[in-house]
Structures are given as C-alpha cells and as structure tokens.
Design a protein around this motif. Structure first.
Motif, PDB file in Angstrom:
ATOM      1  N   CYS A 132      -1.406   2.407   6.086  1.00 40.70           N
ATOM      2  CA  CYS A 132      -2.104   2.375   4.784  1.00 40.70           C
ATOM      3  C   CYS A 132      -3.382   3.373   5.069  1.00 40.70           C
ATOM      4  O   CYS A 132      -3.905   3.830   3.895  1.00 40.70           O
ATOM      5  CB  CYS A 132      -2.837   0.973   4.451  1.00 40.70           C
ATOM      6  SG  CYS A 132      -1.473  -0.085   4.150  1.00 40.70           S
ATOM      7  N   CYS A 166       1.012  -1.236  -0.115  1.00 38.50           N
ATOM      8  CA  CYS A 166       0.012   0.055   0.059  1.00 38.50           C
ATOM      9  C   CYS A 166       0.878   1.540   0.048  1.00 38.50           C
ATOM     10  O   CYS A 166       1.945   1.321   0.487  1.00 38.50           O
ATOM     11  CB  CYS A 166      -1.053  -0.078   1.214  1.00 38.50           C
ATOM     12  SG  CYS A 166      -0.146   0.307   2.684  1.00 38.50           S
ATOM     13  N   VAL A 183      -4.928  -1.579  -0.550  1.00 38.07           N
ATOM     14  CA  VAL A 183      -4.084  -2.649  -0.469  1.00 38.07           C
ATOM     15  C   VAL A 183      -4.028  -3.436  -1.767  1.00 38.07           C
ATOM     16  O   VAL A 183      -5.066  -3.869  -2.341  1.00 38.07           O
ATOM     17  CB  VAL A 183      -4.551  -3.796   0.550  1.00 38.07           C
ATOM     18  CG1 VAL A 183      -3.605  -5.063   0.547  1.00 38.07           C
ATOM     19  CG2 VAL A 183      -4.406  -2.992   2.167  1.00 38.07           C
ATOM     20  N   ALA A 209      -8.357  -1.192   2.396  1.00 37.24           N
ATOM     21  CA  ALA A 209      -7.661  -1.727   3.286  1.00 37.24           C
ATOM     22  C   ALA A 209      -8.538  -2.117   4.692  1.00 37.24           C
ATOM     23  O   ALA A 209      -8.217  -2.668   5.528  1.00 37.24           O
ATOM     24  CB  ALA A 209      -6.607  -0.497   3.741  1.00 37.24           C
TER      25      ALA A 209
END
Length: 167
Positions: A166, A71, A78, A124
C-alpha cells in the motif's frame, strides 16, 4: 555558606527524584479486555491482483469475513470495510496494542446479514495500523462488543506485505 560537593549532589538528586512521577504514564487504552489468542479457523488472508491488494480477516475461501482492508499499490490509503449494526452510528472503531482510532464511515445494507456494511478510507500509515503490523492483532469495537482479530503464527508476514504494498 557553601555546601560540600557530596551534600550538594545529594540534595540535587533528591530534588529531581521528588519531581519525578511516582507511577508510569497511563496509556490511551487501559488493559486489553479481550483475548489476543488466534481463533480457530480464522486468520488474516492476503490477496494481490495486479495493482490491488486485499487483507481480510475471516474464514479461508468463504463469505465469512469480519474486517477487510483494501488498497492500490503505493496509494498510501486503505479502504476499510466492516460489518455494523443497523441504526448504529456509521463509524469503524479500531484498536491495536494501545493505539485506538475512530473512523467515520458510510453504511449500506448488507446482502449477507441483518446489519450494514461500513466503509471508510484512511491513511495506511495511521498509528493503529503501525501497531497492528507490530503486534499482529487488530480489534474492532461495536457498541458494547469488542472483537479481536488475531494473526496465527506465520501469517503476520501477510500483514507486513500488505502495508508495504500500500505504501
């Protein structure tokens, strides 16, 4: 006709109890059909390079990686990478602690194996990743096989750091 208050309350409790389910709701996934014990020499490793991070499960300092999560800082996305079988449907199937997800993927020939490398971009904050952060393991289904990728004691913090990075 009026019922005495204790009798009325008893009838109400019995009526509510009769409507309650007899068993707990069944989770999405039944029993975990694999071990969630860490494998010797395999673990989750975190590498941060500027505004990019990679969380990978495999052997330290080797090309033997089973699952990769990449990421950009604060991206909220992701990029998954996993090994797959040639000719199989290009998808990445993950589960963790009762949460499951199936992500469509692209497939490219692998330079290291006879199979393919699967890639998918996912949020994510997906429920399967939230459970992964809580329980410390993520499993991947491939055809009839299930591979559990379990963090060793002390390395679960890397998972938490990755998802915080992330965003």
């Amino acid at each position: 006709m009026r019922l005495p208050l204790p009798l009325l309350l008893s009838a109400l409790v019995l009526g509510v109890t009769a409507c309650a389910p007899l068993t707990a709701p069944t989770p999405t996934l039944m029993a975990t059909p694999y071990t969630t014990t860490p494998a010797a020499n395999y673990d989750w490793y975190l590498h941060v390079d500027g505004d990019d991070a990679r969380l990978a499960y495999g052997l330290r300092d080797s090309d033997d990686l089973r699952l990769g999560l990449d990421c950009g800082r604060g991206s909220g996305r992701v990029a998954l990478s996993a090994l797959g079988e040639t000719g199989a449907r290009p998808e990445i199937s993950l589960e963790s602690g009762g949460e499951a997800a199936l992500y469509p993927a692209t497939a490219e020939a692998s330079e290291l194996t006879d199979g393919v490398v699967l890639s998918a971009s996912v949020p994510a904050a997906a429920p399967v990743f939230r459970r992964f952060q809580a329980v410390g393991w993520l499993a991947q289904r491939q055809a009839d096989d299930i591979h559990a990728y379990v963090a060793h004691p002390g390395s679960q913090a890397r998972i938490t750091r990755f998802f915080a990075f992330c965003g």
